[in-house]
Design a protein around this motif. Sequence first.
Motif, PDB file in Angstrom:
ATOM      1  N   TYR A 135       0.804  -1.313   0.062  1.00 30.71           N
ATOM      2  CA  TYR A 135       0.187  -0.053  -0.003  1.00 30.71           C
ATOM      3  C   TYR A 135       0.780   1.322   0.164  1.00 30.71           C
ATOM      4  N   PHE A 136       2.024   1.228   0.450  1.00 32.43           N
ATOM      5  CA  PHE A 136       2.862   2.597   0.456  1.00 32.43           C
ATOM      6  C   PHE A 136       4.424   2.147  -0.023  1.00 32.43           C
ATOM      7  N   PRO A 137       4.323   1.918  -1.288  1.00 37.23           N
ATOM      8  CA  PRO A 137       5.494   1.525  -2.013  1.00 37.23           C
ATOM      9  C   PRO A 137       6.835   2.470  -1.935  1.00 37.23           C
ATOM     10  N   GLU A 138       6.245   3.825  -1.884  1.00 34.69           N
ATOM     11  CA  GLU A 138       7.370   4.921  -1.725  1.00 34.69           C
ATOM     12  C   GLU A 138       8.160   4.843  -0.509  1.00 34.69           C
ATOM     13  N   LEU A 139       7.720   4.263   0.869  1.00 32.45           N
ATOM     14  CA  LEU A 139       8.161   4.106   2.034  1.00 32.45           C
ATOM     15  C   LEU A 139       8.806   2.810   2.133  1.00 32.45           C
ATOM     16  N   HIS A 140       8.434   1.756   1.396  1.00 34.10           N
ATOM     17  CA  HIS A 140       8.960   0.397   1.167  1.00 34.10           C
ATOM     18  C   HIS A 140      10.283   0.445   0.671  1.00 34.10           C
ATOM     19  N   ALA A 141      10.255   1.356  -0.227  1.00 37.82           N
ATOM     20  CA  ALA A 141      11.536   1.105  -1.267  1.00 37.82           C
ATOM     21  C   ALA A 141      12.545   2.043  -0.511  1.00 37.82           C
ATOM     22  N   LEU A 142      12.525   2.536   0.770  1.00 30.26           N
ATOM     23  CA  LEU A 142      13.855   2.884   1.532  1.00 30.26           C
ATOM     24  C   LEU A 142      14.476   1.612   1.869  1.00 30.26           C
ATOM     25  N   SER A 143      13.848   0.432   2.085  1.00 32.56           N
ATOM     26  CA  SER A 143      14.572  -0.712   2.476  1.00 32.56           C
ATOM     27  C   SER A 143      15.782  -1.122   1.577  1.00 32.56           C
ATOM     28  N   CYS A 144      16.976  -1.403   2.352  1.00 37.99           N
ATOM     29  CA  CYS A 144      17.915  -1.792   1.489  1.00 37.99           C
ATOM     30  C   CYS A 144      18.793  -0.967   0.913  1.00 37.99           C
ATOM     31  N   VAL A 145      18.183   0.488   0.664  1.00 37.81           N
ATOM     32  CA  VAL A 145      19.021   1.524   0.023  1.00 37.81           C
ATOM     33  C   VAL A 145      20.260   2.047   0.862  1.00 37.81           C
ATOM     34  N   PRO A 146      21.325   1.852   0.206  1.00 37.23           N
ATOM     35  CA  PRO A 146      22.559   1.909   0.863  1.00 37.23           C
ATOM     36  C   PRO A 146      22.896   3.598   1.111  1.00 37.23           C
ATOM     37  N   GLN A 147      23.679   3.866   2.019  1.00 35.23           N
ATOM     38  CA  GLN A 147      24.160   5.325   2.332  1.00 35.23           C
ATOM     39  C   GLN A 147      25.586   4.966   2.626  1.00 35.23           C
ATOM     40  N   ASN A 148      26.147   6.300   2.493  1.00 32.07           N
ATOM     41  CA  ASN A 148      27.516   6.506   2.567  1.00 32.07           C
ATOM     42  C   ASN A 148      27.721   6.346   4.213  1.00 32.07           C
ATOM     43  N   PRO A 149      28.478   5.193   4.705  1.00 28.00           N
ATOM     44  CA  PRO A 149      28.797   5.130   6.078  1.00 28.00           C
ATOM     45  C   PRO A 149      29.464   5.836   6.791  1.00 28.00           C
ATOM     46  N   LYS A 150      30.210   6.993   6.189  1.00 30.05           N
ATOM     47  CA  LYS A 150      30.648   7.969   6.990  1.00 30.05           C
ATOM     48  C   LYS A 150      29.732   9.039   7.433  1.00 30.05           C
ATOM     49  N   TRP A 151      28.643   9.200   6.732  1.00 30.70           N
ATOM     50  CA  TRP A 151      27.704   9.903   7.495  1.00 30.70           C
ATOM     51  C   TRP A 151      26.452   9.223   8.010  1.00 30.70           C
ATOM     52  N   HIS A 152      26.352   7.819   7.438  1.00 30.02           N
ATOM     53  CA  HIS A 152      25.139   7.155   8.009  1.00 30.02           C
ATOM     54  C   HIS A 152      25.808   5.765   8.339  1.00 30.02           C
ATOM     55  N   PRO A 153      26.500   5.704   9.428  1.00 31.59           N
ATOM     56  CA  PRO A 153      26.914   4.230   9.987  1.00 31.59           C
ATOM     57  C   PRO A 153      25.881   3.438  10.309  1.00 31.59           C
ATOM     58  N   GLU A 154      24.584   4.057  10.567  1.00 34.51           N
ATOM     59  CA  GLU A 154      23.654   3.315  11.194  1.00 34.51           C
ATOM     60  C   GLU A 154      22.919   2.082  10.252  1.00 34.51           C
ATOM     61  N   GLY A 155      23.175   2.394   9.060  1.00 33.55           N
ATOM     62  CA  GLY A 155      22.518   1.296   8.060  1.00 33.55           C
ATOM     63  C   GLY A 155      21.838   1.888   6.767  1.00 33.55           C
ATOM     64  N   ASP A 156      20.782   1.222   6.271  1.00 41.77           N
ATOM     65  CA  ASP A 156      20.204   1.905   5.035  1.00 41.77           C
ATOM     66  C   ASP A 156      19.331   2.956   5.538  1.00 41.77           C
ATOM     67  N   VAL A 157      18.860   3.474   4.136  1.00 41.48           N
ATOM     68  CA  VAL A 157      17.756   4.704   4.471  1.00 41.48           C
ATOM     69  C   VAL A 157      16.544   4.134   5.164  1.00 41.48           C
ATOM     70  N   TRP A 158      15.977   2.975   5.302  1.00 42.95           N
ATOM     71  CA  TRP A 158      14.911   2.858   6.267  1.00 42.95           C
ATOM     72  C   TRP A 158      15.374   2.947   7.642  1.00 42.95           C
ATOM     73  N   VAL A 159      16.467   2.071   7.943  1.00 40.96           N
ATOM     74  CA  VAL A 159      16.988   2.131   9.372  1.00 40.96           C
ATOM     75  C   VAL A 159      17.286   3.716   9.855  1.00 40.96           C
ATOM     76  N   HIS A 160      17.553   4.451   8.978  1.00 38.23           N
ATOM     77  CA  HIS A 160      18.034   6.010   9.227  1.00 38.23           C
ATOM     78  C   HIS A 160      16.646   6.854   9.301  1.00 38.23           C
ATOM     79  N   THR A 161      15.779   6.478   8.693  1.00 43.13           N
ATOM     80  CA  THR A 161      14.449   7.175   8.540  1.00 43.13           C
ATOM     81  C   THR A 161      13.684   6.802  10.134  1.00 43.13           C
ATOM     82  N   MET A 162      13.675   5.580  10.416  1.00 46.09           N
ATOM     83  CA  MET A 162      13.047   5.006  11.684  1.00 46.09           C
ATOM     84  C   MET A 162      13.621   5.708  12.863  1.00 46.09           C
TER      85      MET A 162
END
Length: 480
Positions: A215-242
């Motif tokens: 129902y909300f593919p725009e939000l689901h798409a955040l899962s697994c999207v990588p980020q630069n570990p220098k600025w985002h060591p916490e993980g992918d975009v979903w983890v950061h958003t949460m």
Amino acid sequence: GARAVLVGGAVRDAVMNLPVKDYDIEVYGIADFEALAHLLEPFGRVNTVGKSFGVLKLCIGGEVYDFALPRTERKTGTGHRGFEVTVDGSLDFATAARRRDFTVNALGFDIQSGEIIDPFGGMDDMGKKILRHIDDATFAEDPLRVYRAVQFAARFDMQVAGETAMLCRRMVAAGALDELPRERVYEEWKKLLLKAHRPSKGFDLMREWGITKKYFPELHALSCVPQNPKWHPEGDVWVHTMLSIDAMRKLIEDESVLDGERVSFPEKKQLKLMFAVLCHDLGKPLATTIEYDNGEVIRWEAYQPTIVSRETKTGMPYSVRALGHEEAGLEPTRNLMYRLTDEHDFIESILPLIAHHLKPSQFYKQGAKASALRRLAVKVNIEELVLVAKADFLGRTTPEAKTGRYAAGEWLLEKAKALKVWNKPMNHLVQGRDLIALGMKPSPKFGEILDDVYEKQLDGEIASKKDAIAYIREEFQHNN
């Protein structure tokens, strides 16, 4: 001869030492609604508007109490109105309570005896912080209960019982949630965003149960999207958003207390900030690129991610970038929000916070001039923007974020307050009536003149109305 029992959320909240707002009372041993209404009339005004749903409202001053006879419900159609309600004052409490969703919501408090009635083990579940449904058949009759499970689990920090989670997954997979009108879904989202200390728990459940994917593919798409570990060591975009939405919830709760006293923080403003943070990186699935040291650049495929690993065919190290994700996120935000509500002005008010959420950090690093701050204030409320950017900053696990201090936001807010543009743009020093007072005749040229003067204000070249009038006389009257 009647028996009055307080039921539902009032009992749950009282047991959990939470404020009780709504009182629902079921009355046993009364023959019909007329007898119940007659019994209540001496105490206040009786409103029978909910009679078809088995409810009478007793209004005493500014307080409203819902009184009902015990009832059973049978699914007869789609939607929350597709139920046949059978009222029966002779029912026992357990039979009447079976139609409820969760064991913790099926508690009763006998007002006369002071006894808590608990036919389904709700007190035990509450003690163990478990959210468990009562009956497979009755639960599945109202698919909104899947969303209620999501927001209850987050609000009360409960674990969803395995059998309840399995039933919710089955209902989502079967398309049971398709029939829900967006207004009802939106109400549950609002409770999740406004009442849960950690809204992320609810969104994680929505992802696990397949709700975001379906129902909300725009939000689901955040899962697994990588980020630069220098600025985002916490993980992918979903983890950061949460992490970010939890940080915003805490910021709002902290902002709502001033010198130990709770102050008003409008619900609409809270929702705007929460949705802005939830959606602030929706553009990353569209804008993220994987850039290898050999010069190869791969765009991340929106909504169809494949996990990127350093163990690639090239064997080359790579870096991750998401240039332009702020603007790229505006359309996905609109799509997601219009699936929840048609409040156009509210949705549009969220977009500038997303489009400019990197500005506080960028301006701080650049040492932006006053003119840039004044121009930013024309586009977005700087005070709100700083809160969104701070939540974004705190939704990480960098050493800087762990300090809890967002220096860029403090700097920007201080500068904006000095310029008097922290919560609104600079006022226009002159208006059309001032041009008329100068003897000028109204024309399309007025707009050009006023815009020109305002640009000079933003640049700091005109600081007073006197200066503005002098500039107009020199540029537009003297030269003409």
